[in-house]
Enzyme design. Structure first.
Site, PDB file in Angstrom:
ATOM      1  N   THR A  12       6.123  87.033 -42.726  1.00 45.73           N
ATOM      2  CA  THR A  12       5.934  86.335 -44.002  1.00 45.73           C
ATOM      3  C   THR A  12       7.113  85.391 -44.245  1.00 45.73           C
ATOM      4  OG1 THR A  12       7.021  88.040 -45.353  1.00 45.73           O
ATOM      5  CG2 THR A  12       4.641  88.278 -44.983  1.00 45.73           C
ATOM      6  N   GLY A  13       6.846  84.336 -45.012  1.00 42.18           N
ATOM      7  CA  GLY A  13       7.883  83.316 -45.214  1.00 42.18           C
ATOM      8  C   GLY A  13       8.194  82.610 -43.910  1.00 42.18           C
ATOM      9  N   SER A  16       9.639  78.442 -42.938  1.00 40.88           N
ATOM     10  CA  SER A  16      10.957  77.917 -43.303  1.00 40.88           C
ATOM     11  C   SER A  16      12.059  78.886 -42.881  1.00 40.88           C
ATOM     12  CB  SER A  16      10.957  77.741 -44.839  1.00 40.88           C
ATOM     13  OG  SER A  16      12.190  77.260 -45.312  1.00 40.88           O
ATOM     14  N   GLY A  17      13.262  78.357 -42.693  1.00 38.66           N
ATOM     15  CA  GLY A  17      14.466  79.171 -42.557  1.00 38.66           C
ATOM     16  C   GLY A  17      14.368  80.311 -41.550  1.00 38.66           C
ATOM     17  N   ILE A  18      14.731  81.498 -42.000  1.00 39.84           N
ATOM     18  CA  ILE A  18      14.806  82.685 -41.133  1.00 39.84           C
ATOM     19  C   ILE A  18      13.437  83.021 -40.538  1.00 39.84           C
ATOM     20  CG2 ILE A  18      15.162  85.202 -41.203  1.00 39.84           C
ATOM     21  CD1 ILE A  18      17.387  84.584 -43.371  1.00 39.84           C
ATOM     22  N   GLY A  19      12.393  82.951 -41.348  1.00 41.18           N
ATOM     23  CA  GLY A  19      11.043  83.302 -40.880  1.00 41.18           C
ATOM     24  C   GLY A  19      10.581  82.369 -39.776  1.00 41.18           C
ATOM     25  N   SER A 137      19.427  91.803 -48.229  1.00 42.20           N
ATOM     26  CA  SER A 137      20.566  90.899 -48.452  1.00 42.20           C
ATOM     27  C   SER A 137      21.796  91.742 -48.749  1.00 42.20           C
ATOM     28  CB  SER A 137      20.285  89.972 -49.628  1.00 42.20           C
ATOM     29  OG  SER A 137      21.464  89.268 -49.973  1.00 42.20           O
ATOM     30  N   TYR A 150      17.894  88.955 -58.579  1.00 39.35           N
ATOM     31  CA  TYR A 150      17.711  88.906 -57.113  1.00 39.35           C
ATOM     32  C   TYR A 150      18.343  90.140 -56.464  1.00 39.35           C
ATOM     33  CZ  TYR A 150      18.316  87.189 -52.290  1.00 39.35           C
ATOM     34  OH  TYR A 150      18.306  87.049 -50.920  1.00 39.35           O
TER      35      TYR A 150
HETATM   36  N1  NAP Z   1      19.646  82.192 -46.722  1.00 34.63           N
HETATM   37  C1  NAP Z   1      20.444  83.153 -47.145  1.00 34.63           C
HETATM   38  O1  NAP Z   1      21.653  82.938 -47.376  1.00 34.63           O
HETATM   39  C2  NAP Z   1      19.906  84.543 -47.349  1.00 34.63           C
HETATM   40  C3  NAP Z   1      20.819  85.586 -47.536  1.00 34.63           C
HETATM   41  C4  NAP Z   1      20.350  86.880 -47.707  1.00 34.63           C
HETATM   42  C5  NAP Z   1      19.000  87.125 -47.700  1.00 34.63           C
HETATM   43  N2  NAP Z   1      18.121  86.102 -47.515  1.00 34.63           N
HETATM   44  C6  NAP Z   1      16.690  86.427 -47.514  1.00 34.63           C
HETATM   45  O2  NAP Z   1      16.109  85.879 -46.364  1.00 34.63           O
HETATM   46  C7  NAP Z   1      14.701  85.723 -46.584  1.00 34.63           C
HETATM   47  C8  NAP Z   1      14.279  84.374 -46.040  1.00 34.63           C
HETATM   48  O3  NAP Z   1      14.922  83.363 -46.801  1.00 34.63           O
HETATM   49  P1  NAP Z   1      15.488  82.013 -46.168  1.00 34.63           P
HETATM   50  O4  NAP Z   1      16.939  81.980 -46.430  1.00 34.63           O
HETATM   51  O5  NAP Z   1      14.957  81.813 -44.804  1.00 34.63           O
HETATM   52  O6  NAP Z   1      14.869  80.956 -47.205  1.00 34.63           O
HETATM   53  P2  NAP Z   1      13.627  79.945 -47.095  1.00 34.63           P
HETATM   54  O7  NAP Z   1      13.896  78.969 -46.000  1.00 34.63           O
HETATM   55  O8  NAP Z   1      13.401  79.436 -48.463  1.00 34.63           O
HETATM   56  O9  NAP Z   1      12.462  80.895 -46.650  1.00 34.63           O
HETATM   57  C9  NAP Z   1      11.820  81.759 -47.555  1.00 34.63           C
HETATM   58  C10 NAP Z   1      10.370  81.798 -47.199  1.00 34.63           C
HETATM   59  O10 NAP Z   1       9.683  82.672 -48.111  1.00 34.63           O
HETATM   60  C11 NAP Z   1       8.551  81.960 -48.590  1.00 34.63           C
HETATM   61  N3  NAP Z   1       8.048  82.418 -49.860  1.00 34.63           N
HETATM   62  C12 NAP Z   1       8.660  82.382 -51.067  1.00 34.63           C
HETATM   63  N4  NAP Z   1       7.850  82.850 -52.017  1.00 34.63           N
HETATM   64  C13 NAP Z   1       6.688  83.198 -51.403  1.00 34.63           C
HETATM   65  C14 NAP Z   1       5.455  83.726 -51.839  1.00 34.63           C
HETATM   66  N5  NAP Z   1       5.229  83.989 -53.135  1.00 34.63           N
HETATM   67  N6  NAP Z   1       4.489  83.952 -50.931  1.00 34.63           N
HETATM   68  C15 NAP Z   1       4.701  83.680 -49.621  1.00 34.63           C
HETATM   69  N7  NAP Z   1       5.834  83.156 -49.144  1.00 34.63           N
HETATM   70  C16 NAP Z   1       6.822  82.933 -50.033  1.00 34.63           C
HETATM   71  C17 NAP Z   1       9.046  80.519 -48.672  1.00 34.63           C
HETATM   72  O11 NAP Z   1       7.997  79.620 -48.882  1.00 34.63           O
HETATM   73  P3  NAP Z   1       8.275  78.163 -49.545  1.00 34.63           P
HETATM   74  O12 NAP Z   1       8.773  77.300 -48.410  1.00 34.63           O
HETATM   75  O13 NAP Z   1       6.961  77.792 -50.072  1.00 34.63           O
HETATM   76  O14 NAP Z   1       9.328  78.352 -50.595  1.00 34.63           O
HETATM   77  C18 NAP Z   1       9.717  80.423 -47.331  1.00 34.63           C
HETATM   78  O15 NAP Z   1       8.790  80.260 -46.310  1.00 34.63           O
HETATM   79  C19 NAP Z   1      14.485  85.938 -48.077  1.00 34.63           C
HETATM   80  O16 NAP Z   1      13.948  87.217 -48.291  1.00 34.63           O
HETATM   81  C20 NAP Z   1      15.887  85.843 -48.656  1.00 34.63           C
HETATM   82  O17 NAP Z   1      16.016  86.598 -49.839  1.00 34.63           O
HETATM   83  C21 NAP Z   1      18.547  84.824 -47.330  1.00 34.63           C
END
Ligand code: NAP
Length: 249
Positions: A12-13, A16-19, A137, A150
């Site tokens: 899921t997700g 973008s990013g990590i996913g 996180s 969060y």
């Molecule tokens: N980056 C950091 O520093 C960091 C640190 C600790 C933990 N995390 C965790 O890592 C995970 C991935 O985040 P990321 O940093 O890779 O950010 P990201 O690039 O924004 O990726 C998040 C993904 O989740 C999707 N998403 C959000 N709401 C959703 C929903 N209601 N239904 C389905 N998909 C949804 C986003 O879709 P959209 O593109 O439509 O928004 C995006 O694909 C998250 O759980 C975040 O809390 C990140």
């Protein structure tokens, strides 16, 4: 190296990013990948750059019916699930004095309710010996201003994971979590903050990390690959910090 050959992975997700980085790595390792996200057009866009066997499923994790749809479409296509990577999340900041019910519901619906409902739908279809991985996180270990709801959401998820680990033990399903520190992904530009504020916040985070920098999505993807693979066959129930040491000092 095809350490995930013939494994079916749901992410899921994944647009973008990590996913997305994890989807690419899993595909390169021979997995069949179901990439899920809430925006169809974003999924279509990333699908153009992917190679390997995959499908995309548009599903809002905050919506119960969409979680069912995600698992139904996965099972219709691939028949089973080996790896469930529940990674979608949001992190809009707000001072605790300004928290609203909408803010709370938005974050908890996506970060907590979403993965819980996805697990419920997926469990009957996860192979015995399969694995579930969450993106948590390090905000549950240290207090960062404006990330109260969060942080609470990720803490709730961590508590849930311990119970899940216990409840699936008879099936040999491993449940693990990754706790990233600051990772360079689009999540920061989605926080609704002016660009210069995000930039300053980034510098502040990087200075606090013992390794002095943000991590990359690929570094988290490598961790997910390790936890999903047989190399982690006796690792179960943990939360693995991937944060350059930030949570430890
Ligand atoms: N980056 C950091 O520093 C960091 C640190 C600790 C933990 N995390 C965790 O890592 C995970 C991935 O985040 P990321 O940093 O890779 O950010 P990201 O690039 O924004 O990726 C998040 C993904 O989740 C999707 N998403 C959000 N709401 C959703 C929903 N209601 N239904 C389905 N998909 C949804 C986003 O879709 P959209 O593109 O439509 O928004 C995006 O694909 C998250 O759980 C975040 O809390 C990140």
């Amino acid at each position: 190296m095809n350490s995930l050959q013939n494994k079916v992975a749901v992410i899921t997700g994944a647009n973008s990013g990590i996913g997305l980085a994890t989807a690419k790595l899993f595909l390169a390792q021979g997995a069949k990948v179901v990439l899920s996200g809430r925006r169809a057009e974003a999924l279509q866009e990333v699908a153009k750059e992917l190679q390997g066997e995959f499908i995309t499923v548009t599903a809002d994790v905050a919506n119960a019916a969409d979680n069912k749809k995600l698992i139904d479409q996965t099972v219709n296509k691939y028949g089973k699930i080996d790896i469930l990577f529940l990674n979608a999340g949001v992190a809009p900041p707000t001072p605790l004095s300004d928290v609203t019910e909408d803010h709370y519901n938005y974050i908890f619906d996506i970060n907590v309710k979403g993965p819980i409902l996805a697990v419920k739908e997926a469990l009957p279809h996860i192979n015995d010996g399969g694995t579930i991985i969450f993106t948590n996180s390090i905000v549950t270990q240290r207090g960062f201003e404006n990330l109260g709801i969060y942080s609470a959401s990720k803490g709730a998820l961590r508590a849930y994971q311990r119970v899940l680990t216990a409840e699936v033990k008879s099936r040999g399903i491993r449940v693990n979590s990754i706790a990233p520190g600051p990772i360079d992904t689009p999540i920061y530009s989605k926080m609704g903050l002016p660009e210069e504020v995000v930039e300053e916040m980034g510098k502040g985070f990087a200075q606090q990390v013992p390794l002095g920098r943000f991590g990359t999505s690929e570094e988290i993807a490598n961790t997910a690959l390790f936890l999903a693979s047989d190399k982690a066959s006796f690792i179960n129930g943990i939360e693995l910090e991937v944060d350059g040491g930030l949570s430890q000092i």
